[in-house]
Design a protein around this motif. Structure first.
Motif, PDB file in Angstrom:
ATOM      1  N   LEU A 146      45.899  21.827  39.230  1.00 51.71           N
ATOM      2  CA  LEU A 146      45.696  22.438  40.541  1.00 51.71           C
ATOM      3  C   LEU A 146      44.224  22.426  40.925  1.00 51.71           C
ATOM      4  N   GLY A 147      43.373  22.576  39.936  1.00 51.41           N
ATOM      5  CA  GLY A 147      41.944  22.496  40.191  1.00 51.41           C
ATOM      6  C   GLY A 147      41.576  21.140  40.787  1.00 51.41           C
ATOM      7  N   ARG A 148      42.187  20.098  40.271  1.00 48.35           N
ATOM      8  CA  ARG A 148      41.939  18.749  40.794  1.00 48.35           C
ATOM      9  C   ARG A 148      42.337  18.653  42.254  1.00 48.35           C
ATOM     10  N   LEU A 149      43.325  19.426  42.652  1.00 45.64           N
ATOM     11  CA  LEU A 149      43.760  19.412  44.045  1.00 45.64           C
ATOM     12  C   LEU A 149      42.997  20.449  44.870  1.00 45.64           C
ATOM     13  N   ASP A 150      41.943  20.979  44.282  1.00 44.45           N
ATOM     14  CA  ASP A 150      41.064  21.884  44.990  1.00 44.45           C
ATOM     15  C   ASP A 150      41.668  23.272  45.235  1.00 44.45           C
ATOM     16  N   TYR A 151      42.613  23.628  44.419  1.00 44.77           N
ATOM     17  CA  TYR A 151      43.098  25.015  44.465  1.00 44.77           C
ATOM     18  C   TYR A 151      42.376  25.833  43.398  1.00 44.77           C
ATOM     19  N   THR A 152      42.342  27.109  43.628  1.00 47.40           N
ATOM     20  CA  THR A 152      41.786  28.016  42.634  1.00 47.40           C
ATOM     21  C   THR A 152      42.920  28.827  42.029  1.00 47.40           C
ATOM     22  N   VAL A 153      43.083  28.686  40.748  1.00 49.42           N
ATOM     23  CA  VAL A 153      44.166  29.398  40.088  1.00 49.42           C
ATOM     24  C   VAL A 153      43.671  30.726  39.558  1.00 49.42           C
ATOM     25  N   TYR A 186      40.286  33.906  35.963  1.00 45.61           N
ATOM     26  CA  TYR A 186      39.911  32.851  36.896  1.00 45.61           C
ATOM     27  C   TYR A 186      40.077  31.504  36.214  1.00 45.61           C
ATOM     28  N   GLY A 187      40.928  30.670  36.775  1.00 46.56           N
ATOM     29  CA  GLY A 187      41.204  29.367  36.179  1.00 46.56           C
ATOM     30  C   GLY A 187      39.977  28.501  36.170  1.00 46.56           C
ATOM     31  N   THR A 188      39.521  28.194  34.994  1.00 44.97           N
ATOM     32  CA  THR A 188      38.297  27.429  34.854  1.00 44.97           C
ATOM     33  C   THR A 188      38.444  26.066  35.509  1.00 44.97           C
ATOM     34  N   THR A 189      37.535  25.770  36.384  1.00 43.55           N
ATOM     35  CA  THR A 189      37.536  24.447  36.998  1.00 43.55           C
ATOM     36  C   THR A 189      36.632  23.542  36.175  1.00 43.55           C
ATOM     37  N   ALA A 190      36.275  22.428  36.761  1.00 45.41           N
ATOM     38  CA  ALA A 190      35.410  21.503  36.051  1.00 45.41           C
ATOM     39  C   ALA A 190      34.023  22.107  35.841  1.00 45.41           C
ATOM     40  N   ALA A 196      50.798  18.573  35.940  1.00 42.30           N
ATOM     41  CA  ALA A 196      50.554  17.748  37.122  1.00 42.30           C
ATOM     42  C   ALA A 196      51.777  17.742  38.051  1.00 42.30           C
ATOM     43  N   ASP A 197      52.961  17.686  37.446  1.00 44.18           N
ATOM     44  CA  ASP A 197      54.176  17.691  38.264  1.00 44.18           C
ATOM     45  C   ASP A 197      54.287  18.981  39.069  1.00 44.18           C
TER      46      ASP A 197
END
Lengths: 344, 344
Positions: free
Chosen positions: B105-112, A115-119, B311-312
Motif C-alpha cells: 500500500l505504501g507503494r501505492l502512496d497510501y499510509t497504513v 504507523y506503517g513504515t514507508t520507504a 500486493a493483491d
DNA sequence: TTGAAAGCGATACCAA
DNA sequence: TTGGTATCGCTTTCAA
C-alpha cells in the motif's frame, strides 16, 4: 456526491456526503455551538433537557461522527501516541509488549497508532510522523537520530521515547540493550566450564539490530578470560543448519549460544541428526524463553528477557506528556536472566 | 525562539510553538499561497526561482512540517488506510501478511495505520475508526457488522474490506475461512484410515475466532462418514498437556488435529513422554506449516495456509478507492493444503 | 508571478 | 440557556 451540504435539502438521491455538526444543528433547529455543547457534555454550560434530546436524536438520525482532524486542529493537540511499526514482524515477545502497551495507554485515554513504515528511513521518517502531530512518539530500534527527535519535539510531540540499545539526545530512553542477553549467555557457558563458544548470528538482515548486540555482549563477557568466540552465520533453513552441523566437529566448539530459542531448535535438530550429543559434546543455550525450549529434549537452557510492563511504559509516557519540560528519563529496562535447563 | 507567531513580538520565553506555513511566508517575505505553491510543487502555477529558493530556505530554517490534519481537512479526504490491530498478537503468518500489505500500500502512496483497539467492541469501535476519516478500512475478524460498515461508508470510507470467515453486507470481503483448515486436516486423517479423531481447541479465548471454525471444519469433513470427533480443550501449558496425555489411552483416539503446529509440538511432547507412539498409536497433524514442524521427530504433517499476497490486497483496496460505487467484491482467499510428513 | 480571501469542521469565548 | 463568530493550518480559486 450529488447533494451539497450547507444548501437547502434537495430530493436528489445518491450517496449523501458526510454529515457535519452543522447538519446536526440544522436538523435539531439549534446552533452549531449548542450541538458541540451537547455532544461533548460541556460542564461549563447547561443545556435544557428538551434541547439535549433534540440534538442527540438529530445526531443519531444522521449518523453523525465527529471529524477527528477538525477537532484536533481546533484544539491544537491530540491524544495520539504514534509508534512506527517494524518493517518485519519481531516475534511474540515484542508483539505481546505492544499489545500490553496499547491497552495500558488506552486506559489513560490515549489512542495508539502504529504507523506503517514507508520507504523513508531515519529523519525522513521522522518528518512523516511529525505531520500527524502526535502527542507522543515511541520509536523502537535505532532509526531515530537527535535531529529526528528535535524535529518531532518542534512539531509538538510532548514526549519522544526511544526503545533501543542507546540513548538519543533529547529523548526519553528505555534502554533495551540486547548485549545483556549475549553477556548472560556467554557468562553462563563460561561458568559451566566451556571455553570454545560459538555464537549463532542469523543471516536475516532484519534481525541484525538484535543479533549484533547479542554477539557483542557475548564477546564482552569473555574478554580477557582466554575463552574464544566463533561467529556462526546461519540462515533460517534446515539446509543451512545441516551445513553448519556437518562441519561442527571441525569447529571444535564445546558450546553455542544460538541467538534465540527458535534458532536453538533449528541447530539442535541438525546437531542431533549428525550425532552431536547435547550437552556432553556441545552445550546449547538460546534466548527469549519461549515455550518451545521447554519442549525440546534435552530441555533448552535459555536467557529469559524481561521487558518492562506495558503499564510502566504507559506511565512514563503520561508523565512526560504532562510535564514536557522535564529532563529526559533514561531507564535500563532489559533484564536478562539465565534459565538453566538440561542443554548446558 | 522567543517570539510567538501571529502575535506582536513579546519577550516571553518558553517553548516556541510549532511553525506554520504563515511563519514560513513571513520569513520568506511572501504570501501563504506562494508557500503552498512552492512546497507542493503546484504545476498549474509557476513561481520564480528566487522566490522558490527563499521559501525553501525559510521552511528549512524553521523546521517547518506541514500539518496533516489541516491539509486533509481542507482537501476533504486523506490517503490513510486504517487497520485495527488485533487485541492479541496473532502469530507470524499474520504478522508477515500485514508487513507485506503495508509495503504494497505504501507503494501505492497510501499510509497504513494500525489503530490500537481500545475497549470498544463492534460498532462502537467502528465509530472511533470513522472519526479519523480513513479512505479505506481493513478489518480482520468478525468484529464489524453491517451497521459498522454503513457507518464507515457514510463517514467517507471509500473502501471497507473485511478479512474473515464471513461476508458483511456492503463491504468487500476476503473470505478467509479457517474451516477449510480443519476440513483439510480431518479429511487427510480420514483418508489415512483414522476414525476416532481428536481436535485440540486452545482454551485461550483470543484464539477462539480461529479455533472454532477449524473445529467446525473438521466436523464438517467427517459428517456422515461414521468417524467420530472429540473436542479436546487445551491450555498453553505443559501441565495441561500432561493432563491430557495422561488420559489419552482412555480416550481411544487414533488421530488428533492440534489446531496449529505449536499446539502440535506441545501435545506431541506430552504424548511421547507418556509412551504414545506417533503415528502408530495416534497420528498428529498441525496447521500453519511453521518451521518447527519440520524440526520435530517424527516430522509433523501440517495444513499449509495460503494467504493472498499483500500486493493483491493492496490492488483490491486501490481499485475500490478509485471506484467506490462498484459492487463489493468477495474473494475466497484462504487456501488449505495438507503437507504430509511423518506424523500421519 | 504573486496576493487576498474563502472555506474545510469543530470548539470556546463573549453576548444576548 | 443559547447563538454568533473567530480561530486552528492549509489549499485553491479569483484578482491584480
Amino acid at each position: 456526491m450529488v447533494q451539497i451540504p450547507n444548501t437547502p435539502p434537495s430530493a436528489s438521491p445518491g450517496p449523501r456526503s458526510v454529515p457535519t455538526s452543522a447538519d446536526v444543528a440544522r436538523l435539531a433547529g439549534v446552533s452549531r455551538a449548542t450541538v458541540s455543547y451537547v455532544l461533548n457534555n460541556t460542564s461549563t454550560v447547561r443545556i435544557s433537557e428538551p434541547t439535549r434530546r433534540r440534538v442527540l436524536d438529530a445526531a443519531r438520525e444522521l449518523g453523525y461522527v465527529p471529524h477527528a482532524a477538525a477537532r484536533s486542529l481546533r484544539a491544537g493537540h491530540s491524544r495520539m501516541v504514534l509508534m512506527p511499526s517494524p518493517a518485519a514482524p519481531l516475534g511474540p515477545l515484542y508483539g505481546r509488549f505492544v499489545s500490553e502497551l496499547q491497552w495500558a495507554l488506552g486506559r489513560l485515554d490515549y489512542t495508539v497508532v502504529q504507523y506503517g513504515t514507508t520507504a523513508a528511513r531515519g529523519d525522513e521518517a521522522a518528518r512523516a510522523w511529525a505531520e500527524l502531530r502526535p502527542v507522543a512518539v515511541l520509536v523502537p530500534g535505532t532509526e531515530l537520530g537527535p535531529q529526528g527527535v528535535s524535529l518531532l519535539r518542534r512539531s509538538g510531540a510532548r514526549a519522544v521515547v526511544t526503545l533501543g540499545p542507546a540513548c538519543v539526545d533529547g529523548a526519553h530512553a528505555l534502554l533495551m540493550d540486547q548485549a545483556a542477553v549475549g553477556h548472560a549467555a556467554a557468562a553462563h557457558l563460561y561458568a559451566r566450564g566451556r571455553r570454545r563458544i560459538g555464537v549463532v548470528v542469523p543471516r536475516d538482515p532484519a534481525l541484525e539490530t538484535f543479533s549484533r548486540p547479542r554477539l557483542d555482549g557475548a564477546r564482552d563477557a569473555l574478554r580477557g578470560t582466554g575463552a574464544e568466540i566463533t561467529e556462526l552465520p546461519l540462515a533460517w533453513t534446515e539446509e543451512d543448519a545441516a551445513r553448519l552441523a556437518a562441519r561442527w566437529t571441525g569447529l571444535g566448539l564445546d558450546a553455542v549460544f544460538t541467538y534465540d530459542d527458535e534458532y536453538a531448535m533449528l541447530l539442535m535438530r541438525a546437531l542431533q541428526d549428525t550425532g552431536v550429543r547435547i550437552p556432553e559434546d556441545t552445550a546449547v543455550i538460546g534466548a527469549d524463553d519461549l515455550m518451545l525450549g521447554r519442549l525440546l529434549r534435552p530441555r533448552l537452557s535459555t536467557v529469559r528477557v524481561e521487558l518492562p510492563s506495558g503499564a510502566d511504559l504507559a506511565a512514563l509516557v503520561d508523565r512526560a506528556v504532562r510535564n514536557p519540560g522535564a529532563a529526559p528519563e533514561t531507564h535500563r529496562v532489559l533484564g536478562a536472566r539465565v534459565v538453566r535447563r538440561e542443554s548446558t
